[in-house]
Structure formats: structure tokens, C-alpha cells
Write a protein that holds these residues in place. Structure first.
Motif, PDB file in Angstrom:
ATOM      1  N   ARG A 506      -3.861  51.238  20.089  1.00 14.63           N
ATOM      2  CA  ARG A 506      -4.595  51.736  20.581  1.00 14.63           C
ATOM      3  C   ARG A 506      -5.537  51.790  19.285  1.00 14.63           C
ATOM      4  O   ARG A 506      -6.807  51.917  18.652  1.00 14.63           O
ATOM      5  N   ALA A 507      -5.216  52.689  18.253  1.00 10.38           N
ATOM      6  CA  ALA A 507      -5.031  52.794  16.633  1.00 10.38           C
ATOM      7  C   ALA A 507      -5.842  51.535  16.246  1.00 10.38           C
ATOM      8  O   ALA A 507      -6.929  51.894  15.527  1.00 10.38           O
ATOM      9  N   ARG A 508      -4.837  50.585  16.499  1.00  8.22           N
ATOM     10  CA  ARG A 508      -5.139  49.830  15.758  1.00  8.22           C
ATOM     11  C   ARG A 508      -6.760  48.733  16.371  1.00  8.22           C
ATOM     12  O   ARG A 508      -6.946  48.524  15.064  1.00  8.22           O
ATOM     13  N   GLU A 509      -6.017  48.981  17.311  1.00  6.90           N
ATOM     14  CA  GLU A 509      -7.325  48.046  18.154  1.00  6.90           C
ATOM     15  C   GLU A 509      -9.337  49.217  17.978  1.00  6.90           C
ATOM     16  O   GLU A 509     -10.099  48.525  17.560  1.00  6.90           O
ATOM     17  N   LEU A 510      -9.127  50.014  17.564  1.00  4.92           N
ATOM     18  CA  LEU A 510      -9.912  51.110  17.053  1.00  4.92           C
ATOM     19  C   LEU A 510     -10.519  50.629  16.191  1.00  4.92           C
ATOM     20  O   LEU A 510     -11.322  50.936  15.016  1.00  4.92           O
ATOM     21  N   THR A 511      -8.899  51.328  14.593  1.00  3.97           N
ATOM     22  CA  THR A 511      -9.409  50.287  13.786  1.00  3.97           C
ATOM     23  C   THR A 511     -10.102  48.661  13.562  1.00  3.97           C
ATOM     24  O   THR A 511     -11.194  48.925  12.457  1.00  3.97           O
ATOM     25  N   GLU A 512      -9.495  48.217  13.527  1.00  2.00           N
ATOM     26  CA  GLU A 512     -10.665  47.217  13.476  1.00  2.00           C
ATOM     27  C   GLU A 512     -12.380  46.914  14.584  1.00  2.00           C
ATOM     28  O   GLU A 512     -12.654  46.059  13.498  1.00  2.00           O
ATOM     29  N   GLU A 513     -12.133  47.772  15.389  1.00  2.00           N
ATOM     30  CA  GLU A 513     -13.649  47.790  16.004  1.00  2.00           C
ATOM     31  C   GLU A 513     -14.545  48.394  14.767  1.00  2.00           C
ATOM     32  O   GLU A 513     -15.352  47.927  14.494  1.00  2.00           O
ATOM     33  N   LEU A 514     -13.821  49.870  14.252  1.00  2.00           N
ATOM     34  CA  LEU A 514     -14.700  50.653  13.212  1.00  2.00           C
ATOM     35  C   LEU A 514     -14.773  49.350  11.948  1.00  2.00           C
ATOM     36  O   LEU A 514     -16.458  49.718  11.264  1.00  2.00           O
ATOM     37  N   ARG A 515     -13.785  48.875  11.375  1.00  2.00           N
ATOM     38  CA  ARG A 515     -14.262  48.501  10.159  1.00  2.00           C
ATOM     39  C   ARG A 515     -15.216  46.666  11.413  1.00  2.00           C
ATOM     40  O   ARG A 515     -16.094  46.745  10.070  1.00  2.00           O
ATOM     41  N   GLU A 516     -15.923  46.530  12.424  1.00  2.00           N
ATOM     42  CA  GLU A 516     -16.617  45.269  12.424  1.00  2.00           C
ATOM     43  C   GLU A 516     -17.893  46.128  12.086  1.00  2.00           C
ATOM     44  O   GLU A 516     -18.914  45.558  11.655  1.00  2.00           O
ATOM     45  N   THR A 517     -17.403  46.822  12.867  1.00  2.00           N
ATOM     46  CA  THR A 517     -18.944  48.288  12.872  1.00  2.00           C
ATOM     47  C   THR A 517     -19.938  48.114  11.055  1.00  2.00           C
ATOM     48  O   THR A 517     -20.849  48.306  10.529  1.00  2.00           O
ATOM     49  N   GLY A 518     -18.832  48.228  10.053  1.00  2.00           N
ATOM     50  CA  GLY A 518     -19.614  48.262   9.119  1.00  2.00           C
ATOM     51  C   GLY A 518     -18.678  48.773   7.716  1.00  2.00           C
ATOM     52  O   GLY A 518     -19.074  49.737   6.963  1.00  2.00           O
ATOM     53  N   PHE A 519     -17.921  50.182   8.500  1.00  2.00           N
ATOM     54  CA  PHE A 519     -16.556  51.354   8.118  1.00  2.00           C
ATOM     55  C   PHE A 519     -16.071  51.148   7.579  1.00  2.00           C
ATOM     56  O   PHE A 519     -14.801  50.243   7.998  1.00  2.00           O
TER      57      PHE A 519
END
Length: 594
Positions: A506-519
Motif C-alpha cells: 500500500r505504501a508503494r501504491e501511495l508513492t506512485e499516486e503522489l508522484r503522479e500528482t507531481g510531488f
């Protein structure tokens, strides 16, 4: 503190000496993953403030330029530091630095060489490498430019540029066309420059290759004025030239005022406007304003091109370091390039209404000039035309003399040479000289230049030095970089409490989601959670997100959000996390509000 900061920079990937596998070379540094991102963000913030928001344009010019460029600019003759060589070990040192480091004298760079030699002897200064006496050793000027050859064989002499400015000045004839010859207009450039420093030192503060961010603003000195009202209330700490050296405590010489009050009085208006912009910008990227000032150059230390100059200085490791310079360059650069090239470095200024004016012209009798001067006839004719424009009184006698080497002329008696070059004397009646009345719609003027010039590497180092801190968390000392969220290389770290039971996935999924957002996101599942927090604190990451068992059990899903400086933590719904982080970065929300 400098040693601790340099060690942290190397360990955490901010910067380190380049080519270490081959022993390294003094004055050259490589930016690691953290440092390269920090540097880029600082450049982006500079570009936004001094180019985009001011309506200026940006170029990117070559870093190698031919020798004539630097003959015209004055760098071949006037760009040097004072060198003294040790008679024992042969090491070269900057004489002015030795004086500043070992005496109470500040700004020795502006002193004449005879006085520097006297001070070396008077204070019995010694070689920092082997302790040999330097008294009596010759101090000489050492040109700081790197020389190279353009093309095969001996090629064409060239130099690595010592400043980005010349890349803008030499292209002025074309750049003015893009600006439709409408003053004022500004051109910016961010890129590398090179100076063969005698004694590089203090990590990024004095290097041989460095990055500059420069603005060259071209103005009509008679009519153009800045809108100082935009920065009128910005508070400035000024250290004028006439106050320097007059007080035991330099702060007694400070003038604390506002940009609105200082403009046109203490500081030239255009320069003062940019001091106001710069003060706001330095504060934004993370400078400690309690350790910041603007110091005016004394007459002896001003560059050869500057009519006036103020430095933005920051206190780092107990010393005041120049971070940026704000120079009023007048028409020096454009006039010099106009003299040395065949291009037009002026701007046509349209009159509101046409004017009737007297103009002196010549129409030389070439049937006389040809037989008399042979192959020099056309050069003599051109020199007569320039002299008529400049000094019509030279044609009042029976003869006029011009020099084709320097375009200087006088109305003296016939002679074969002048003080400045080969002279040619012509009867005035053969020049076709006359004064006629013509209608002019405008005139050509040489713009003046205002130059804010920032040393990006010094900005990076100062941001790190002012952000570096140590405190105690949970009974343990921690090192922390309190970087502003806008420039922090990593904005958020994401961790699973432990990499099992689905927490890591779940942490790796969240990492990718935030990167897609531009962080800019760092994922870390190595070691205990406390060590992971410390690693992110040490590289300046403002926030960390932890996925724990509650995250998997709660509906809606939440995560722990931790703030770097206070180490406080709050639970945030996952579906609101990206918006919350965006608001925190933009300053729209304070962590305490959560």
C-alpha cells in the motif's frame, strides 16, 4: 559548522568534489541527487521572479567565446586577482585573502598592489602551506580566464566565459530586434561560467566552475524609471561605502531603511528596485534575514565596467559572503562592443514629433583621395565622415587630419602620424564638408545596463548553511535541514510501518499516486521508522507519510502525516492527502491548522 555541513552534503548526496577517483581537482564540484534537485528548484524560483514575472526573455549562449569579445569587454586587461607565490614550496595564494584572513583589514581586494606588498611585509604574512615568509615577494595580477583554442591546430584563440553577461551583450544587435527596439527590455541567462581561481576554498563558495543567473536590463537613462512602488515597503539593511571601516562594529554603519526611501537617494533607482525584489526572493528560498545585508562596493574594488555596485551578502560560518551583485554598468559594454565590431549596438529612439536639425556631412573628392592615399583612401573617407559627425569644428581650418587607426582627428597642421595612429592630412576643400538642415524622426541612443547577477552555487550553499540545525528528539540528537518546502529536494517521504502484511504494497501504491500528482517522493522501508525519519530530516524533507495497520483497518483510509520541524503527527484521510500536501507547499494551510 562548515565541516559538518560539507560532510552531510557528501553523505546525503548534495555535493562533493568531482573526479575523486583520480584524486579530485580543487574548485570543481559535482551535485548529487539531492543537490542537483535543490539547485534546479532555486534556478526555477529565480527564473520565475526575475524573468517571467518581470516580463523579460531568456537566452542560452555558448560558454566558449572568441578572444575579440574579451578584448572589447576589458576582461583581457582588467579581470585579475592578486597572486603571491611562496619562494619555498611554490604554492600560489591570493594576496588579498591572506591579508583579510590574518589582519583586521576587510575588502583588501580593492587595495593597490604596492600597498598589498607593504601589508604582507608589515604583518609578516607566511605561506599557509609551508609557513615560509612571504615578505618581499612580488605580488602580481593574475588573469582569471581559462584560455582555449577554437578549431584544429593553433586554431582561433578563445576563452571560457568568466560571466554569462557577455553572451547577452554580443547578441544585442539581434536581441533588440526581438524587443522591437522598445526600451526598457531585459534578457536573462542561467548557465555555467569559469574563473581560474588562484586558491579555491570554502566548498561551493569559491570554485572554478560555477553557475550564474544574470539579468541584463537595457534602459533609456533619460526617460526610463522603475516602478519602485512595487517594493517600496521592503525593508533593506544597507552598508554604504562611506560607512565601511569607520566603526569597530560594522553594524554601527548599517542604514536600515526601505526600498522606497532609499531609491534615488542612497541607491540608484533601478538598482534599488532590484534590491527590493532580491530581498523578498532570498527570504523566500530560505535565507536567514538576520544574517543578510546589502554592501556597496568601495571605489577601488568596483569592476572595470561598473559605475556603482551593491552586493547581497550573507553571513556564513562567521564570514560575510558575496551572494549576488547589483551593478549599474552604464553604457560601457554596448559602447565597447560597438567600437570593436562592425555592428550597431544602439537603439533608434523615435521622437514624438519630427525635428529640424543641423547635420554635418562630407562628400570627399575621391579623385583626390585615391591618388594621394592609395589603398587607404576609403578608410580616410570613412574617418572624415565620423569626424564630421563628432566634431564639426575640426573642419574650420584649411586642412583637417584624421587617424584611420582610432578614428580620432584634429584640425592641426599637416603631419604623417598622430599620437594614436597613422595620420592623414586633407585640404578641407577636398572633403566636401557642409552643414545642412534635415528633418529627423528620431535618434540613436546607447542604452544603459542594470545587472543583477546571482551566484547560484553560493545561494545553494547559503540555503543549506542557514537551514542546517541540530536538536534533540526522543533523547537523541538529530541533524536537520529546515529547508523551505518550495526548494526542498524531496517534498514527502512515504514509509510502511514495516514491510509486511500488505503495508509495503500500500505504501508503494501511495508513492506512485503522489508522484503522479507531481510531488517529489522518497520511498523507504529500510530500518526502524525512527531512523527513516532521521534520514529524511537530514535531507530537509518537510513531511513524511506512514502507512500503518490503522491505514488498512479504517474506513475511510487514513495515514500518519509527520511535520519535519516540530515532529508533530496527525491522521489524514488518504483521499485528501494530495490536496493537503499541495496546500501545505503553497502556504495556503499551516500544519498547526491540521
Amino acid at each position: 559548522m562548515s565541516g559538518e555541513l560539507v560532510e552531510l552534503a557528501k553523505r546525503r548526496g548534495f555535493f562533493f568534489q568531482s573526479s575523486e577517483a583520480y584524486g579530485g581537482v580543487a574548485g570543481f564540484y559535482t551535485y548529487g541527487p539531492q543537490g542537483a534537485t535543490l539547485k534546479q528548484k532555486i534556478e526555477d524560483r529565480w527564473r520565475e521572479r526575475f524573468s517571467t514575472k518581470e516580463g523579460h526573455t531568456e537566452i542560452s549562449a555558448p560558454t566558449v567565446m572568441p578572444e575579440p569579445v574579451f578584448e572589447a569587454s576589458g576582461h583581457l586587461e582588467g579581470f585579475s586577482d592578486m597572486l603571491v607565490e611562496c619562494p619555498e614550496c611554490g604554492e600560489s595564494h591570493r594576496a588579498d585573502h591572506l591579508i583579510e584572513d590574518n589582519t583586521g583589514i576587510e575588502e583588501a581586494e580593492g587595495l593597490p598592489i604596492p600597498e598589498v606588498e607593504m601589508l604582507v611585509e608589515e604583518h609578516d604574512l607566511r605561506c599557509p602551506s609551508c609557513d615560509a615568509a612571504l615578505a618581499g615577494e612580488e605580488v602580481e595580477d593574475f588573469n582569471l580566464m581559462f584560455e582555449t583554442s577554437i578549431g584544429p591546430g593553433s586554431g582561433q584563440p578563445g576563452y571560457l566565459r568568466p560571466e554569462t553577461a557577455q553572451g547577452i551583450f554580443v547578441e544585442f544587435p539581434r536581441l533588440k530586434e526581438y524587443a522591437r527596439e522598445q526600451l526598457p527590455f531585459g534578457v536573462t541567462q542561467i548557465g555555467p561560467a569559469y574563473r581560474n581561481e588562484i586558491s579555491p576554498r570554502h566548498a561551493l563558495l569559491r570554485t572554478r566552475e560555477f553557475t550564474q543567473a544574470e539579468l541584463e536590463l537595457f534602459v533609456d537613462p533619460e526617460t526610463d524609471e522603475p516602478d519602485v512602488s512595487k517594493v517600496a515597503d521592503v525593508e533593506l539593511t544597507l552598508y554604504p561605502a562611506d560607512e565601511q571601516g569607520e566603526h569597530d562594529d560594522p553594524e554601527e554603519g548599517y542604514v536600515r531603511t526601505t526600498a522606497g526611501e532609499a531609491a534615488g537617494d542612497l541607491v540608484e533607482s533601478w538598482v534599488c528596485y532590484h534590491l527590493g525584489l532580491a530581498k523578498q526572493w532570498f527570504e523566500r528560498v530560505g535565507f536567514d534575514m538576520e544574517r543578510f545585508r546589502f554592501r556597496q562596493h568601495q571605489a577601488g574594488e568596483r569592476a572595470h565596467y561598473a559605475e556603482d555596485c551593491w552586493d547581497a551578502e550573507a553571513e556564513v560560518d562567521g564570514d560575510w559572503i558575496e551572494i549576488a551583485g547589483f551593478a549599474y554598468r552604464g553604457d560601457y559594454d554596448l559602447s565597447k562592443h560597438g567600437e570593436h565590431s562592425e555592428e550597431n549596438f544602439t537603439v533608434f529612439k523615435q521622437y514624438d514629433e519630427p525635428k529640424r536639425v543641423e547635420r554635418a556631412t562630407v562628400d570627399p573628392d575621391m579623385s583626390y583621395l585615391g591618388p594621394e592615399f592609395g589603398g587607404q583612401a576609403q578608410e580616410v573617407a570613412d574617418a572624415l565622415e565620423r569626424l564630421a559627425e563628432r566634431d564639426r569644428s575640426a573642419f574650420e581650418g584649411e586642412e583637417v587630419t584624421v587617424s584611420v587607426d582610432t578614428d580620432e582627428g584634429t584640425s592641426s597642421s599637416p603631419q604623417s602620424s598622430t599620437e594614436d595612429g597613422e595620420g592623414y592630412t586633407i585640404p578641407v576643400e577636398k572633403t566636401g564638408f557642409r552643414v545642412e538642415e534635415v528633418t529627423e524622426s528620431g535618434t540613436h541612443i546607447t542604452p544603459h545596463v542594470i545587472e543583477p547577477s546571482f551566484g547560484v552555487d553560493r545561494v545553494v550553499y547559503t540555503v543549506l548553511a542557514h537551514a542546517y540545525d541540530t536538536d534533540e528528539v526522543g533523547g537523541e540528537e538529530r541533524s536537520v535541514l529546515r529547508l523551505d518546502p518550495e526548494v526542498a529536494p524531496t517534498f514527502v517521504g512515504v514509509f510502511p510501518l514495516m514491510d509486511k502484511d500488505g503495508l509495503g504494497e500500500r505504501a508503494r501504491e501511495l508513492t506512485e499516486e503522489l508522484r503522479e500528482t507531481g510531488f517529489e517522493v522518497a520511498y523507504d522501508d529500510s530500518g526502524n521508522i525512527g531512523r527513516r525519519y532521521r534520514r529524511q530530516d537530514e535531507v530537509g524533507t518537510p513531511f513524511c507519510v506512514t502507512v500503518d495497520y490503522e491505514s488498512l483497518e479504517e474506513d475511510p483510509e487514513t495515514v500518519t502525516l509527520r511535520e519535519r520541524d516540530s515532529t508533530d503527527q496527525v491522521r489524514v484521510p488518504t483521499d485528501e492527502l494530495a490536496d493537503t500536501l499541495a496546500a501545505l507547499r503553497a502556504g495556503e494551510t499551516d500544519f498547526d491548522d491540521l
